[in-house]
Design a protein around this motif. Structure first.
Motif, PDB file in Angstrom:
ATOM      1  N   TRP A 213       0.770  -1.246  -0.027  1.00 35.41           N
ATOM      2  CA  TRP A 213      -0.007  -0.286   0.086  1.00 35.41           C
ATOM      3  C   TRP A 213       0.935   1.218  -0.053  1.00 35.41           C
ATOM      4  N   GLY A 214       2.190   0.987  -0.369  1.00 35.47           N
ATOM      5  CA  GLY A 214       3.076   2.347  -0.307  1.00 35.47           C
ATOM      6  C   GLY A 214       3.676   2.781   0.889  1.00 35.47           C
ATOM      7  N   TRP A 215       3.777   2.065   1.993  1.00 35.84           N
ATOM      8  CA  TRP A 215       4.350   2.390   3.190  1.00 35.84           C
ATOM      9  C   TRP A 215       5.946   2.022   2.942  1.00 35.84           C
ATOM     10  N   ARG A 216       6.892   2.841   3.899  1.00 34.64           N
ATOM     11  CA  ARG A 216       8.299   2.381   3.945  1.00 34.64           C
ATOM     12  C   ARG A 216       8.756   2.612   5.321  1.00 34.64           C
ATOM     13  N   LYS A 217       9.503   1.504   5.827  1.00 31.46           N
ATOM     14  CA  LYS A 217      10.221   1.572   7.044  1.00 31.46           C
ATOM     15  C   LYS A 217      11.203   2.687   7.205  1.00 31.46           C
ATOM     16  N   VAL A 218      11.079   3.680   8.373  1.00 28.31           N
ATOM     17  CA  VAL A 218      12.089   4.704   8.486  1.00 28.31           C
ATOM     18  C   VAL A 218      12.834   4.638   9.778  1.00 28.31           C
ATOM     19  N   GLY A 219      12.431   3.920  10.491  1.00 25.51           N
ATOM     20  CA  GLY A 219      13.102   3.763  11.912  1.00 25.51           C
ATOM     21  C   GLY A 219      12.312   2.658  12.749  1.00 25.51           C
ATOM     22  N   GLN A 220      12.709   2.863  13.984  1.00 19.59           N
ATOM     23  CA  GLN A 220      12.107   2.217  15.172  1.00 19.59           C
ATOM     24  C   GLN A 220      11.589   3.028  16.354  1.00 19.59           C
ATOM     25  N   LEU A 221      10.486   2.740  17.002  1.00 21.40           N
ATOM     26  CA  LEU A 221       9.968   3.301  18.003  1.00 21.40           C
ATOM     27  C   LEU A 221       9.452   2.353  19.300  1.00 21.40           C
ATOM     28  N   HIS A 222       9.733   2.865  20.475  1.00 15.56           N
ATOM     29  CA  HIS A 222       9.277   2.326  21.630  1.00 15.56           C
ATOM     30  C   HIS A 222       8.073   3.172  22.396  1.00 15.56           C
ATOM     31  N   PRO A 223       6.750   3.035  22.261  1.00 17.20           N
ATOM     32  CA  PRO A 223       5.951   4.043  22.788  1.00 17.20           C
ATOM     33  C   PRO A 223       5.749   4.067  24.180  1.00 17.20           C
ATOM     34  N   GLY A 224       5.324   4.721  24.876  1.00 17.30           N
ATOM     35  CA  GLY A 224       5.390   5.034  26.242  1.00 17.30           C
ATOM     36  C   GLY A 224       4.165   4.401  26.935  1.00 17.30           C
ATOM     37  N   TRP A 225       3.507   3.763  26.143  1.00 15.69           N
ATOM     38  CA  TRP A 225       2.204   2.847  26.880  1.00 15.69           C
ATOM     39  C   TRP A 225       2.836   1.650  27.689  1.00 15.69           C
ATOM     40  N   PRO A 226       2.256   1.308  28.893  1.00 17.93           N
ATOM     41  CA  PRO A 226       2.802   0.353  29.567  1.00 17.93           C
ATOM     42  C   PRO A 226       2.845  -0.955  28.810  1.00 17.93           C
ATOM     43  N   ASP A 227       4.020  -1.775  28.912  1.00 18.63           N
ATOM     44  CA  ASP A 227       4.001  -3.167  28.197  1.00 18.63           C
ATOM     45  C   ASP A 227       4.158  -2.868  26.726  1.00 18.63           C
ATOM     46  N   ALA A 228       4.519  -1.974  26.118  1.00 21.96           N
ATOM     47  CA  ALA A 228       4.355  -1.647  24.587  1.00 21.96           C
ATOM     48  C   ALA A 228       5.641  -2.295  24.322  1.00 21.96           C
ATOM     49  N   PRO A 229       5.512  -3.049  23.027  1.00 22.62           N
ATOM     50  CA  PRO A 229       6.809  -3.551  22.397  1.00 22.62           C
ATOM     51  C   PRO A 229       7.603  -2.451  21.657  1.00 22.62           C
ATOM     52  N   LEU A 230       8.476  -2.940  21.104  1.00 22.81           N
ATOM     53  CA  LEU A 230       9.303  -2.079  19.946  1.00 22.81           C
ATOM     54  C   LEU A 230       8.677  -2.197  18.785  1.00 22.81           C
ATOM     55  N   PHE A 231       8.315  -1.223  18.131  1.00 23.75           N
ATOM     56  CA  PHE A 231       7.909  -1.209  16.855  1.00 23.75           C
ATOM     57  C   PHE A 231       8.535  -0.353  15.638  1.00 23.75           C
ATOM     58  N   ASP A 232       8.507  -1.034  14.402  1.00 22.92           N
ATOM     59  CA  ASP A 232       8.844  -0.227  13.310  1.00 22.92           C
ATOM     60  C   ASP A 232       8.163   0.914  13.024  1.00 22.92           C
ATOM     61  N   VAL A 233       8.865   2.011  12.554  1.00 18.08           N
ATOM     62  CA  VAL A 233       8.016   3.076  12.167  1.00 18.08           C
ATOM     63  C   VAL A 233       7.997   3.150  10.649  1.00 18.08           C
ATOM     64  N   LEU A 234       6.754   3.361  10.037  1.00 20.60           N
ATOM     65  CA  LEU A 234       6.550   3.325   8.692  1.00 20.60           C
ATOM     66  C   LEU A 234       5.942   4.810   8.192  1.00 20.60           C
ATOM     67  N   ILE A 235       6.425   5.105   7.028  1.00 23.20           N
ATOM     68  CA  ILE A 235       6.027   6.397   6.475  1.00 23.20           C
ATOM     69  C   ILE A 235       5.456   6.241   5.246  1.00 23.20           C
ATOM     70  N   ARG A 236       4.219   7.241   4.742  1.00 28.15           N
ATOM     71  CA  ARG A 236       3.577   6.907   3.501  1.00 28.15           C
ATOM     72  C   ARG A 236       3.187   8.465   3.057  1.00 28.15           C
ATOM     73  N   PRO A 237       3.677   8.873   2.018  1.00 19.82           N
ATOM     74  CA  PRO A 237       3.082  10.360   1.603  1.00 19.82           C
ATOM     75  C   PRO A 237       1.548  10.155   1.358  1.00 19.82           C
ATOM     76  N   LEU A 238       0.874  11.343   1.435  1.00 17.95           N
ATOM     77  CA  LEU A 238      -0.456  11.501   1.307  1.00 17.95           C
ATOM     78  C   LEU A 238      -0.726  12.441   0.291  1.00 17.95           C
ATOM     79  N   THR A 239      -1.656  12.159  -0.648  1.00 19.13           N
ATOM     80  CA  THR A 239      -2.035  12.959  -1.732  1.00 19.13           C
ATOM     81  C   THR A 239      -3.437  13.804  -1.309  1.00 19.13           C
ATOM     82  N   SER A 240      -3.888  14.803  -1.457  1.00 26.39           N
ATOM     83  CA  SER A 240      -4.844  15.385  -1.318  1.00 26.39           C
ATOM     84  C   SER A 240      -5.410  16.486  -2.511  1.00 26.39           C
ATOM     85  N   SER A 241      -6.515  16.766  -2.530  1.00 24.40           N
ATOM     86  CA  SER A 241      -6.996  17.768  -3.328  1.00 24.40           C
ATOM     87  C   SER A 241      -6.974  19.102  -2.582  1.00 24.40           C
ATOM     88  N   HIS A 242      -6.462  19.350  -1.530  1.00 24.11           N
ATOM     89  CA  HIS A 242      -6.440  20.487  -0.528  1.00 24.11           C
ATOM     90  C   HIS A 242      -5.240  21.551  -1.407  1.00 24.11           C
TER      91      HIS A 242
END
Length: 190
Positions: free
Chosen positions: A161-190
């Motif tokens: 669907w057009g996402w790409r990995k740019v890094g890793q992140l560990h959220p501040g929620w209790p018991d949260a695992p380490l996640f990969d961070v994905l980014i995707r450009p958005l297009t809009s009519s604005h």
């Protein structure tokens, strides 16, 4: 892939989302059966609904889309919000991919927080339809999401669907695992 189903979508802001809290919880229960059964505290229904309550109490531009089948049953849901200046979202980022990557102004990045489909309806293109419906109305420049590195099914979908990995992140929620961070450009009519 299984037969596609006819869907209708309804959008909810934070107040309206809180009004359908029972539906949100039921979709989660029916989508994450195995994760809930694993006993991982982060995946418990209570922790999930605690996070949902926090997301919808911020006045942060929360945007929920629920897909309904032709018979009116909820099939799945997705939600997120625009990242505001000073957001905690990037707080657990392991390493900034580039200078200024985490600088937010409320219009730059939409955080796609959750996407889920009830287990009985997977394989019918519902997750992709939800994804596209939510992001199609977003005016931000880009979107971000977090995915567990070992979630191969989600990873394959996000890459397609057009996402790409740019890094890793560990959220501040209790018991949260380490996640990969994905980014995707958005297009809009604005």
């Amino acid at each position: 892939m299984g037969d596609r189903v006819t869907l209708t979508f309804r959008r909810f802001d934070a107040d309206a989302a809180r009004a359908i809290r029972e539906t949100v919880e039921q979709i989660y229960r029916d989508s994450y059966v195995d994760a809930i059964a694993s006993g991982d505290p982060f995946d418990s229904v209570e922790q999930f609904m605690h996070r949902f309550d926090a997301y919808t109490s911020r006045g942060s531009g929360f945007d929920l889309v629920v897909a309904y089948t032709a018979d009116g049953e909820p099939a799945g849901q997705t939600w997120g919000w625009p990242l505001r200046p000073g957001t905690a979202w990037w707080g657990g980022l392991v390493e900034e991919p580039e200078p200024g990557f985490t600088k937010e102004d409320g219009n730059r990045t939409f955080a796609l927080s959750e996407i889920m489909v009830r287990q009985a309806l997977t394989g019918k293109g519902i997750a992709h339809s939800l994804h596209d419906e939510l992001l199609s109305a977003r005016p931000e420049q880009r979107a971000t999401l977090l995915v567990e590195p070992d979630n191969a099914t989600a990873y394959r979908a996000y890459e397609a669907w057009g996402w790409r990995k740019v890094g890793q992140l560990h959220p501040g929620w209790p018991d949260a695992p380490l996640f990969d961070v994905l980014i995707r450009p958005l297009t809009s009519s604005h």
